[in-house]
Design a protein around this motif. Structure first.
Motif, PDB file in Angstrom:
ATOM      1  N   ALA A  99      69.919  43.116  53.279  1.00 45.60           N
ATOM      2  CA  ALA A  99      68.968  43.053  52.171  1.00 45.60           C
ATOM      3  C   ALA A  99      69.239  41.804  51.351  1.00 45.60           C
ATOM      4  N   ALA A 100      68.166  41.248  50.751  1.00 43.85           N
ATOM      5  CA  ALA A 100      68.282  40.057  49.908  1.00 43.85           C
ATOM      6  C   ALA A 100      67.577  40.329  48.594  1.00 43.85           C
ATOM      7  N   SER A 101      68.239  40.001  47.476  1.00 45.54           N
ATOM      8  CA  SER A 101      67.691  40.277  46.151  1.00 45.54           C
ATOM      9  C   SER A 101      67.345  38.997  45.406  1.00 45.54           C
ATOM     10  N   TYR A 102      66.061  38.862  45.082  1.00 42.75           N
ATOM     11  CA  TYR A 102      65.573  37.726  44.303  1.00 42.75           C
ATOM     12  C   TYR A 102      66.086  37.807  42.862  1.00 42.75           C
ATOM     13  N   GLN A 103      66.007  38.980  42.258  1.00 46.92           N
ATOM     14  CA  GLN A 103      66.459  39.141  40.879  1.00 46.92           C
ATOM     15  C   GLN A 103      67.977  39.179  40.767  1.00 46.92           C
ATOM     16  N   GLY A 104      68.635  39.741  41.787  1.00 48.45           N
ATOM     17  CA  GLY A 104      70.076  39.946  41.705  1.00 48.45           C
ATOM     18  C   GLY A 104      70.924  38.833  42.266  1.00 48.45           C
ATOM     19  N   ASP A 105      70.307  37.841  42.940  1.00 44.46           N
ATOM     20  CA  ASP A 105      71.052  36.707  43.512  1.00 44.46           C
ATOM     21  C   ASP A 105      72.177  37.208  44.419  1.00 44.46           C
ATOM     22  N   ARG A 122      77.902  48.325  52.003  1.00 41.24           N
ATOM     23  CA  ARG A 122      79.286  48.121  52.437  1.00 41.24           C
ATOM     24  C   ARG A 122      79.804  46.747  52.013  1.00 41.24           C
ATOM     25  N   GLN A 123      78.920  45.743  51.999  1.00 42.51           N
ATOM     26  CA  GLN A 123      79.319  44.383  51.622  1.00 42.51           C
ATOM     27  C   GLN A 123      78.243  43.765  50.745  1.00 42.51           C
ATOM     28  N   SER A 124      78.670  43.032  49.724  1.00 48.95           N
ATOM     29  CA  SER A 124      77.751  42.341  48.819  1.00 48.95           C
ATOM     30  C   SER A 124      78.263  40.919  48.610  1.00 48.95           C
ATOM     31  N   ILE A 125      77.375  39.932  48.797  1.00 49.21           N
ATOM     32  CA  ILE A 125      77.757  38.528  48.693  1.00 49.21           C
ATOM     33  C   ILE A 125      76.857  37.842  47.669  1.00 49.21           C
ATOM     34  N   ALA A 126      77.460  37.246  46.642  1.00 50.44           N
ATOM     35  CA  ALA A 126      76.694  36.500  45.649  1.00 50.44           C
ATOM     36  C   ALA A 126      76.118  35.242  46.295  1.00 50.44           C
ATOM     37  N   THR A 127      74.892  34.905  45.899  1.00 49.46           N
ATOM     38  CA  THR A 127      74.206  33.743  46.468  1.00 49.46           C
ATOM     39  C   THR A 127      73.792  32.795  45.344  1.00 49.46           C
ATOM     40  N   GLY A 128      73.152  31.689  45.721  1.00 56.29           N
ATOM     41  CA  GLY A 128      72.465  30.875  44.744  1.00 56.29           C
ATOM     42  C   GLY A 128      71.302  31.663  44.163  1.00 56.29           C
ATOM     43  N   ARG A 129      70.574  31.074  43.216  1.00 54.31           N
ATOM     44  CA  ARG A 129      69.499  31.803  42.543  1.00 54.31           C
ATOM     45  C   ARG A 129      68.407  32.239  43.519  1.00 54.31           C
ATOM     46  N   HIS A 130      67.971  33.462  43.331  1.00 54.01           N
ATOM     47  CA  HIS A 130      66.793  33.987  44.005  1.00 54.01           C
ATOM     48  C   HIS A 130      66.925  34.026  45.540  1.00 54.01           C
ATOM     49  N   ALA A 131      67.873  34.800  46.019  1.00 52.97           N
ATOM     50  CA  ALA A 131      67.903  35.089  47.460  1.00 52.97           C
ATOM     51  C   ALA A 131      66.584  35.744  47.837  1.00 52.97           C
ATOM     52  N   HIS A 132      66.019  35.382  48.987  1.00 55.32           N
ATOM     53  CA  HIS A 132      64.669  35.882  49.252  1.00 55.32           C
ATOM     54  C   HIS A 132      64.484  36.550  50.607  1.00 55.32           C
ATOM     55  N   ALA A 133      65.197  36.145  51.636  1.00 58.59           N
ATOM     56  CA  ALA A 133      65.019  36.756  52.960  1.00 58.59           C
ATOM     57  C   ALA A 133      66.330  36.668  53.717  1.00 58.59           C
ATOM     58  N   ARG A 182      61.763  30.381  51.383  1.00 60.68           N
ATOM     59  CA  ARG A 182      61.377  31.781  51.137  1.00 60.68           C
ATOM     60  C   ARG A 182      61.590  32.658  52.369  1.00 60.68           C
ATOM     61  N   HIS A 183      60.694  32.567  53.359  1.00 60.23           N
ATOM     62  CA  HIS A 183      60.774  33.399  54.560  1.00 60.23           C
ATOM     63  C   HIS A 183      61.038  32.530  55.785  1.00 60.23           C
ATOM     64  N   LEU A 184      61.641  33.132  56.808  1.00 55.65           N
ATOM     65  CA  LEU A 184      61.917  32.395  58.042  1.00 55.65           C
ATOM     66  C   LEU A 184      61.718  33.288  59.253  1.00 55.65           C
ATOM     67  N   ARG A 185      61.497  32.626  60.389  1.00 53.11           N
ATOM     68  CA  ARG A 185      61.282  33.333  61.657  1.00 53.11           C
ATOM     69  C   ARG A 185      61.962  32.567  62.786  1.00 53.11           C
TER      70      ARG A 185
END
Length: 337
Positions: A99-105, A122-133, A182-185
């Motif tokens: 899962a990726a959280s835009y609000q939670g980074d 089980r695991q949570s990793i802080a990201t740069g602002r606005h993780a999206h996908a 934003r999104h990738l494939r």
């Protein structure tokens, strides 16, 4: 083969369930109540389970079993999520939920039990602002995730036995300032990744090294329609299963852009644009590459398009009501009996 379509309706708090006939015709089958702001969906690799992220309190992932005959959904349970998740996806084994959280980074990993229930993170990793996908590579040994505000695509190694993500080397690919990844494939050949950037509505073609799990830029194209004015707000992109065509949605112009994919290089050539539902956030393509289904957050409707097998051009063939603020579409071929 029976096919069903699931659409999350953020303001209705439910999932609309539609049947898809062999000729593509859609018909309502019913709804599954979730409650709250219902948005991202993910389907397990076995097509036995559907997962939905609730983006209002209490934020959670809700697990459903898919009836293999009717496509009806049976609620299995829910597990808490630490933030509002903009995107969810299972790993290739169906044992882990990303899962990726835009609000939670933040990006997270949750276990999925043998009965299909997603458990607590089980695991949570802080990201740069606005993780999206966040998406696993075809090999399931690597994972890519976007940070829209950070302007990067994060690169992780993934251990499918333990469910652990580890930053790769390098840990990220930096995208152009102001692009907003934003999104990738992944392309079906596993050697290419297509990245849609929200803030400038560009699409990047990226080479993907399956051994190292790292990306390299190859091409950038514009997905905006001719004469567009204002601030772009790109939403989603999808590829046909044969890897010949790519489509992208843009919310301010309410259009779909179609591109032809070069079989050798993976580079994109514009086919054209078509108007679609008002503020199209999500859309999907069926497993045969015949139909594209797009929903409009402000129209509360779905449009079905026929995909021309030669040119990739889209032709509108059906339009139906689905629910309030539809935003995510999944097309599922039910397992053969």
């Amino acid at each position: 083969m029976s096919t069903v379509v699931y659409i999350s309706n953020a303001d209705s708090g439910d999932i609309a369930i539609l049947s898809m006939a062999t000729d593509g015709t859609l018909a309502p089958l019913g709804t599954a109540e979730v409650g709250g702001t219902v948005m991202p969906l993910a389907v397990s690799p076995c097509r036995c389970f559907l997962y939905v992220a609730r983006r209002s309190e209490p934020m959670a992932v809700v697990s459903f079993a898919i009836d293999p005959t009717s496509g009806a959904l049976s609620r299995l349970g829910e597990a808490p999520l630490p933030a509002s998740m903009a995107y969810i996806a299972t790993d290739r084994s169906g044992r882990w939920l990303f899962a990726a959280s835009y609000q939670g980074d933040v990006v997270t990993v949750s276990p999925i039990a043998a009965d299909g229930r997603a458990g607590p993170v089980r695991q949570s990793i802080a990201t740069g602002r606005h993780a999206h996908a966040i998406l696993p590579a075809p090999s399931n040994r690597h994972v890519l995730a976007t940070s829209l505000g950070g302007g990067v695509v994060m690169q992780f190694a993934f251990d499918a036995a333990s469910g652990q993500l580890t930053p790769n080397v390098p840990a990220a690919l930096t995208v152009r300032p102001g692009a907003g990844p934003r999104h990738l494939r992944f392309h079906p050949n596993g050697r290419l990744v297509y990245l849609l950037n929200e803030l400038d509505a560009s699409v990047d073609v990226l080479g993907f090294d399956a051994d190292t799990g790292t990306l390299a830029p190859l091409q950038t194209v514009d997905s905006l329609p001719p004469g567009f004015e204002g601030e772009p707000w790109a939403a989603d992109l999808q590829l046909t299963p044969d890897g010949r065509f790519l489509y992208a949605s843009e919310r301010r112009s309410s259009t779909l852009a179609a591109f032809r994919i070069d079989a050798d290089s993976g580079r994109l050539a514009l086919v054209g644009h078509v108007p679609t539902e008002t503020q199209p956030r999500g859309f999907a393509i069926d497993s045969r590459g015949q139909w594209l289904l797009a929903v409009g957050q402000l129209s509360d409707r779905l449009s079905r398009y026929a995909i021309d097998p030669v040119s990739g051009a889209l032709a509108s063939v059906q339009r139906i009501e689905v629910g309030r603020n539809p935003n995510w579409v999944e097309i599922v071929d039910l397992p053969a009996p």
